[in-house]
Design a protein around this motif. Structure first.
Motif, PDB file in Angstrom:
ATOM      1  N   ARG A 259      17.854  38.131  60.398  1.00  0.00           N
ATOM      2  CA  ARG A 259      18.483  37.513  61.453  1.00  0.00           C
ATOM      3  C   ARG A 259      18.585  35.874  61.194  1.00  0.00           C
ATOM      4  NH1 ARG A 259      21.033  41.404  63.056  1.00  0.00           N
ATOM      5  NH2 ARG A 259      20.485  42.871  64.920  1.00  0.00           N
TER       6      ARG A 259
ATOM      7  N   TRP B 275      21.741  38.678  57.374  1.00  0.00           N
ATOM      8  CA  TRP B 275      21.650  38.797  59.005  1.00  0.00           C
ATOM      9  C   TRP B 275      20.872  39.833  59.391  1.00  0.00           C
ATOM     10  CZ3 TRP B 275      22.249  36.352  63.388  1.00  0.00           C
ATOM     11  CH2 TRP B 275      22.523  37.278  64.484  1.00  0.00           C
TER      12      TRP B 275
ATOM     13  N   GLU C  92      25.853  41.964  66.379  1.00  0.00           N
ATOM     14  CA  GLU C  92      24.441  42.446  66.677  1.00  0.00           C
ATOM     15  C   GLU C  92      24.175  44.057  66.225  1.00  0.00           C
ATOM     16  OE1 GLU C  92      21.534  41.198  68.125  1.00  0.00           O
ATOM     17  OE2 GLU C  92      22.227  39.308  67.626  1.00  0.00           O
TER      18      GLU C  92
END
Length: 135
Positions: free
Chosen positions: A20, A16, A69
Motif C-alpha cells: 500500500r 501498491w 483498492e
C-alpha cells in the motif's frame, strides 16, 4: 495519461498491492485520472445544466480510488475496463442518491416534456396546458 512504461506500471501495482505504498497509489491515480474526466464528460451531456461537473468529478474520483483498492492485477483484466465500470457506477449512484424525485415521476416528466416539444414543432407556437393534456 501520465507517462509510465508498462514495466513501471507493473512495479507500481506490486508496490501498491503488497505494501500500500502511497507513492505508487498516487502514480496509478494520476495515470488514470483522464478516465474520470472522460466519464464525467460522457455522463454530463445528458444531464440538466444545474448539475455541477465538479461534483461528478468528485464522485468519479471516489470510483477510481475504489477501483484501485479492489483491482486484482493478477487477473486477466485491464484496469481501464475495470475502473470504467467503477467510475461510471459511482457517478450514477451519486446522482440517484441526490435525486429526490422517484424514477416513475422522472419518466412521466420526460414524457410530458417530449409531448410539449412535439406539439410545439407541429403547431409552430407555444402550446396551452389543455393541448398538452389532450395529447
Amino acid at each position: 495519461m501520465t507517462q509510465l512504461t508498462s514495466e513501471d506500471e507493473m512495479q507500481c501495482w506490486v508496490r501498491w498491492k503488497e505494501k500500500r505504498d502511497p507513492e505508487a497509489g498516487d502514480m496509478l491515480a494520476k495515470k488514470y485520472m483522464p478516465l474520470v474526466s472522460f466519464h464525467v464528460q460522457r455522463i454530463s451531456v445528458g444531464l440538466p445544466k444545474n448539475v455541477n461537473r465538479e461534483e461528478l468529478r468528485s464522485l468519479g474520483m471516489m470510483g477510481l480510488f475504489n477501483a484501485l483498492e479492489r483491482f486484482d492485477p493478477s487477473r486477466d483484466l485491464k484496469f481501464d475496463t475495470y475502473a470504467s465500470f467503477r467510475i461510471r457506477g459511482t457517478i450514477l449512484d451519486g446522482l440517484r442518491k441526490e435525486d429526490w424525485l422517484p424514477r416513475s415521476s422522472r419518466e412521466k416528466t420526460k414524457k410530458i416534456e417530449g409531448a410539449i416539444e412535439k406539439l410545439e414543432q407541429e403547431k409552430m407556437r407555444a402550446v396551452t396546458p389543455e393541448e398538452v393534456a389532450e395529447a
